[in-house]
Each structure stands twice: as structure tokens, then as C-alpha cells.
Design an enzyme around this catalytic site. Structure first.
Site, PDB file in Angstrom:
ATOM      1  N   HIS A 192       3.660  10.256  14.503  1.00 39.57           N
ATOM      2  CA  HIS A 192       3.086   8.320  14.780  1.00 39.57           C
ATOM      3  C   HIS A 192       3.335   7.740  15.936  1.00 39.57           C
ATOM      4  CE1 HIS A 192       3.864  10.747  11.133  1.00 39.57           C
ATOM      5  NE2 HIS A 192       3.693  10.249  10.255  1.00 39.57           N
TER       6      HIS A 192
ATOM      7  N   HIS B 167      -0.950   4.419  12.627  1.00 40.45           N
ATOM      8  CA  HIS B 167       0.691   4.902  12.251  1.00 40.45           C
ATOM      9  C   HIS B 167       0.649   6.299  12.316  1.00 40.45           C
ATOM     10  CE1 HIS B 167       3.547   5.294   9.496  1.00 40.45           C
ATOM     11  NE2 HIS B 167       3.271   6.620   9.236  1.00 40.45           N
TER      12      HIS B 167
END
Length: 660
Positions: free
Chosen positions: A28, A262
């Protein structure tokens, strides 16, 4: 503060984070890149810590509640000098590495708690802040402050959406935890897209309603963030939420601000574009700006000076107050706590008590013997029997209180209790009805993953709850707790076993303990095994035996042990009754120990007032298990028990009968 150096640290974090994730082909990058400046300030300017002694007791705690952003934490631990190497960063998310996908307590130097399930870290931090205030009230004097630190948290939009966070934040505001400071990474993005898809509430207003101080700023205004932290520290009566508007994936020319950054690597082309934008040589993987190295090298002298000053103050305190120092040593010990039998209530054969009542009386004795034992209930103390009159209530006004009133917040209660243990210096317990163990399951699981000895008390442990009906009659919960790896589940059969269960819980240091107690009264039965207390610590012992080899062995737990004893008296066959308060412990014993209790080839009956699935390996036929494989019903507990076959006559017929 050298803003230029901080910016170099931040861009080094971006470089390290995106390369860790790219090399691992998973991770991430959005949060680490978006919060690089904030993280650099926390580790470089805000937090009191000493990487050379990561377990320094008076360090500030930092909790990455948004644990998916682990590359941020690992990069900062590496840059500031904790026990991570460049090779560790390069093995991000690989089997056995010190840089797993989410931060893991006890695995990576500098990681304060295992995070990843969103909101869990937030609740742990509330527990840490509570522990800090309790210990400060206990050990600080007018002249010496040896416990004086803050708890910092980095939470994201996901944490703010979780109900767990709301529960914990509400209690933190009620308790006025002024040394709890939470940074909210408000980037407006989740996995599916913009947060507005499902999250449009006014978070600032919500936290103000929780009695928090709420401040706002820009995640890239270095001086502004430091000013906000100063305001947070100046507010001693409320916890503080610092809302920082940020850009997810900042530094990436084409992906910043998008949900695409993300949870996936940037990819080779975007990494090259990002390097160009940040001034990183195109061929330099895992690049660290020289200014960042110089910055943290210079910081080491400041950290060492502050650490040495505390050590000097601590030594003077120990010399001036030897009594407190001796007590401090007991609080700080990580060894198991042995409470002698003569300090227990001392229940006798023939006494009649619900095991929840016996637990309550034992808890009072335990708290008297173990001053560092703290905890409470989810608004059920009178029912859970966790009222300890001499402990006092922990509150804004009484930081020395040892009883916590969690309110009707079971999930947060579990996470806060874990946080108290993680902080160090205290042991914690928490309590609710067993049917509500499901609300707490994620925090019990995390306690097991972290191998910490939080004590979970569950009362009203079966259909014997009676009139409250199936919603409050646990059936599957006991078995569901047993299948969590590394959890010690104890279901004592009477008041004497309850005393030993509490001893076992406090003696345990490497796993959580769940204890299941009855609502209904049980008569303390005679135990034929002279070593029953020692054998109970191995999971099981023989309550009642017969001459020679038994025809039938009845294994029972909790309230069903008494039922088995009563049933055996009605039988013509030779019956042995085995109480098994902890099946998991029993199964870890030697084969000799196990067969000495349950000989090979003997008919085995199991009696437990819950689902039977976990007992099928003990019997030759499912008809030999007296369990409850449906939900209960509302009615007087004796009537409910009879309907489901929990009578001495029915169990005796099973003992005497043949298998299907």
C-alpha cells in the site's frame, strides 16, 4: 527545526516505501507517500524515544492504526536507527522477514502493537494512554516524574469508519485522556474510490461531541503541524484529534490523489516518473537523501541526552524512595504471577456457588495480592461479579483507580485491555456475557497473535441462563474461542476449580486466557485425585474414579461435571469422571498422561452444554456426546436444561446404553 532536512527525510520515506512495495509486487504505497512529512516529524521532532533502547519505559508510544501503511513505519524505523537493515526493507512482505505486510508486535523492533484490522490500533492506544496515567498516579512524586509520556496514533479514513474507533474515542473523551494525540490522515480516498461513496459525516463534530479537542491543518505544513502538536499538549483535560488534509500517494505525478495508489505498486514507469519528480537518480533503488542520513545522525545525540537525563532522574528516584522502587520492580516484571493458595477465598467441598460468584470472590483476593491487576466490565460488573470495592474507579478525577467502566462497548473493551498490557507495567482483565464474546473476537484474536496475557472473563456461559432466551444463551461461543490458535480457554466446574483457573490465568505470560463461568449455583464436589490442582494445570484430572479399569469415561467441563457425578451414581457400570477445564492444554500433554486418564478402547461420553463439533475425536459415535447443536429457548433454566437432555437420568442412560 530544519525544514529542508525534514523534507529530505520525507522524500526518502517515499523512495523507500514505493521501492519496498514494487520489489514485493504488493503493498500500500498511498498512505506512506501521503503521510511522509507527518511520519518524519513524528520520528524526528515530536516523539520522545531512543532507538538504541526501543523498550525504554518512558518513551512515547506511536501506533500506526492504519497498519496497511506499514512501509511508512518500516522506512522511519530504518532511517531513525531501530533494528531494521536495508536488507530487511528489501525483503518487505517476504516469508520470515522483519517487515511483514502489516506491523507485528514482538516481531519488528519499534513496533508497539499488531495493527491492520482498522481501528484496532486506535483502541490499543486508548489502553496505552490509560496505563500511562495509572502508572503516573502510582509512581510519580512531586519531585520526580518517571512516567510522563504521550501516545500518538496515525489513523486513516477506514479507522474513522469503524465502529470500534467510535466506541474507544467516546470512552477516551469521557476519561479525559489528555496525553492521547491522534493524527487523522484525511485524504478522502478508500479502496473503492472517494470516501463520499459511503462516508459523508462530519468527523470533527463527532469527536468534539466525544469531548475531544479537535484541530485542523495541512499535512505538508511542517511548522503548522508542530504548532498543532503544541496546542494538543497544552490541552491536558481532553484527548486531541489533529485532522490533516493530505493527498494519497503524494509525489507520484500521475497517481497521487487516486484510489489506484491505495493498495498496489506504482509500477516501473510511474516509479521512474516519481523519482524524477522527487530528484532521485533514475537508477537508484531504495534511495536515501544524504540530508536525511545527516539529520538522524545529529538527532541521536539529542535522544541520548534526553534518555540519559531520564535515567539519572530514575536512579535518584529509586534512591530516594526505595519502597516505591521495590514495587516498581514488581510491576515491571514480565514473569508469571504466582498467587499462593492461602491468599484465595478457600472454598470447601459442599459449598454452593455459581462459578461467576466464585470468580468474583477470587478476583477480589487476586487484586489484593496483585496491585498491578486492573480491569473492568462492559456495564455488567454486578452480573459478571467483577466489582472490587477496594480498587476505586478510574476516572478523570481518580487516576489511581483500578476499576475501569468500559460502558456497553465490548469490542473497544477488548482492544483497550490489550493496549494496557502492551504498554507494560500492568495486567488487565475485562468481562461481559459469554454470548457477547463474538463482539470481542477480533481483539481476542489479536491478543493471541501478539502472545499477550490479557484476561477475558465470560459469565452466563450456557443455556442455563434460562429466561433471557437464545440471544443470551451461548451455544457456539466456547468452541469458537477454542479454535483461535494460542488462546487458553478455561471452563472450571466448581468454585475450587475457579480459584485454580484464576491462578493459571495470572501465571500465563505468553497467551490470552478466556474463562467461562456459570450463572447458576454449583455445589463444590469432592475430588479423588490428590494432585488435582497440578493436573488441572495440564488441562484435566480425575474427579471420581472406580476400582480397576473403567467401563466408561465421562469427560465433562464446567457445570456438566456435577451432572456427570450425579449420573454416575445412578449407573451399574464402572465409571470414571474426568473434568477437563482446558481441552487445549490436555491435548498438549504426553500420550502417557492422556491415556492414564482416558484408556484406549474405553467407551467415552462427553458432556458439555454447547456445540459438540470439537469433541467428536474423543468418542466413537456422535450419540455419545451430550451437547447443544441448536439454539436455546426462553424458560426457567432447569426446564430448559431438561428439554435439551441435561439431566442426570438422561446422562446415566447414555452411560449405560450402547452406541448407535
Amino acid at each position: 527545526m530544519d525544514n529542508k532536512a525534514i523534507s529530505a527525510v520525507a522524500n526518502s520515506v517515499r523512495a523507500l516505501a514505493m521501492d519496498q512495495i514494487q520489489k514485493a509486487k504488493s503493498g500500500h504505497p498511498g498512505l506512506p507517500m501521503g503521510c511522509a512529512e507527518l511520519g518524519s516529524l513524528i520520528f524526528g521532532e515530536i516523539m520522545k524515544h531512543n532507538p538504541a533502547d526501543s523498550r525504554w519505559f518512558d518513551r512515547d508510544r506511536f501506533v500506526l492504526s492504519a497498519g496497511h501503511g506499514s512501509a511508512l513505519l518500516y522506512s522511519l524505523l530504518y532511517l531513525s536507527g531501530y533494528g531494521l537493515s536495508m536488507d530487511d526493507l528489501k525483503s518487505f512482505r517476504q516469508l520470515g522477514s522483519k517487515t511483514p505486510g502489516h506491523p507485528e508486535y514482538g516481531w519488528t523492533d519499534g513496533v508497539e502493537t499488531t495493527t491492520g484490522p482498522l481501528g484496532a490500533g486506535f483502541t490499543n492506544a486508548v489502553g496505552m494512554a490509560i496505563a500511562e496515567t495509572m502508572l503516573a498516579a502510582k509512581f510519580n512524586t512531586r519531585k520526580y516524574k518517571i512516567v510522563d509520556h504521550y501516545t500518538y496514533v496515525l489513523s486513516g479514513d477506514g479507522c474513522m469508519m469503524e465502529g470500534l474507533t467510535s466506541e474507544a474515542a467516546s470512552l477516551a473523551g469521557t476519561l479525559g485522556l489528555g496525553k492521547l494525540i491522534v493524527f487523522y490522515d484525511d485524504n478522502g480516498i478508500t479502496i473503492e474510490g472517494k470516501t463520499s461513496l459511503a462516508f459523508t459525516e462530519d468527523v470533527k463534530a463527532r469527536f468534539k461531541a466525544y469531548n475531544w479537542q479537535v484541530l485542523s491543518g495541512d499535512a505538508y505544513d511542517l511548522d503548522g503541524i508542530m504548532a498543532l502538536v503544541d496546542k494538543a499538549k497544552a490541552q491536558t483535560k481532553k484527548p486531541t484529534l489533529i485532522v490533516l488534509k493530505s493527498t494519497i500517494g503524494k509525489g507520484s505525478p500521475n497517481m497521487a490523489g487516486s484510489h489506484k495508489v491505495h493498495g498496489a505498486p506504482l509500477g516501473p514507469d510511474e516509479i521512474q516518473a516519481t523519482r524524477k519528480a522527487l530528484g532521485i537518480p533514475a537508477d537508484q533503488d531504495f534511495y536515501v537523501f544524504p540530508e536525511a542520513v545527516k539529520y538522524f545522525n545529529e538527532k541521536k545525540a539529542q535522544w541520548t541526552a534526553a534518555y540519559d537525563e531520564w535515567q539519572k532522574n530514575y536512579a535518584a528516584w529509586r534512591k530516594a524512595d526505595k519502597k516505591r522502587a521495590a514495587e516498581w520492580d514488581k510491576y515491571m516484571s514480565c514473569d508469571g504471577i504466582a498467587v499462593p493458595d492461602d491468599l484465595l477465598p478457600g472454598f470447601k467441598v459442599g459449598d454452593k456457588a455459581a462459578t461467576r460468584s466464585a470468580s468474583g470472590k477470587t478476583l477480589v483476593k487476586m487484586c489484593a495480592a496483585v496491585p498491578k491487576l486492573v480491569g473492568g466490565s462492559a456495564d455488567l460488573a454486578p452480573s459478571n461479579n467483577t466489582v472490587v470495592p477496594d480498587n476505586g474507579d478510574f476516572s478523570k478525577e481518580n487516576r489511581a483507580g483500578r476499576t475501569l467502566h468500559f460502558g456497553i462497548r465490548e469490542h473497544a473493551m477488548g482492544g483497550i485491555s490489550n493496549g494496557i498490557v502492551l504498554h507494560g507495567g500492568l495486567r488487565s482483565y475485562c468481562a461481559t456475557f459469554m454470548s457477547f464474546a463474538d463482539y470481542m473476537r477480533p481483539t481476542i484474536r489479536l491478543a493471541a497473535i501478539m502472545k499477550i496475557p490479557t484476561i477475558f472473563i465470560f459469565t452466563h456461559d450456557s443455556i442455563y441462563v434460562g429466561e433471557d432466551g437464545p440471544t443470551h444463551q451461548p451455544v457456539e461461543q466456547l468452541e469458537s474461542l477454542r479454535i483461535i490458535p494460542g488462546v487458553q480457554v478455561l471452563r472450571p466446574g466448581d468454585a475450587q476449580e475457579t480459584e485454580v483457573a484464576w491462578q493459571m490465568a495470572l501465571e500465563t505470560v505468553d497467551k490470552p486466557t478466556c474463562m467461562a463461568f456459570t450463572r447458576q449455583d454449583i455445589v463444590v464436589y469432592e475430588k479423588q485425585d490428590p494432585d488435582w490442582k497440578q493436573n488441572m494445570r495440564k488441562g484435566a484430572y480425575i474427579v471420581k474414579d472406580c476400582a480397576g479399569r473403567p467401563d466408561v469415561v465421562v469427560i465433562a467441563t464446567g457445570s456438566e461435571v456435577s451432572l456427570a457425578v450425579a449420573a454416575a451414581e445412578k449407573c451399574t457400570k464402572k465409571v470414571r469422571i474426568v473434568s477437563m477445564p482446558c481441552r487445549e492444554l490436555f491435548e498438549k500433554q504426553s500420550r502417557d498422561f492422556r491415556t492414564a486418564m482416558i484408556p484406549d478402547g474405553v467407551k467415552v461420553i462427553v458432556a458439555e452444554c454447547g456445540v459438540s463439533s470439537g469433541w467428536r475425536g474423543y468418542t466413537c459415535c456422535s450419540c455419545n456426546i451430550l451437547g447443544v447443536n441448536t439454539f436455546g429457548e426462553s424458560g426457567k433454566y432447569a426446564d430448559v436444561a431438561a428439554k435439551f437432555g441435561f439431566t442426570a437420568d438422561n446422562l446415566a442412560s447414555m452411560i449405560e446404553g450402547k452406541c448407535c
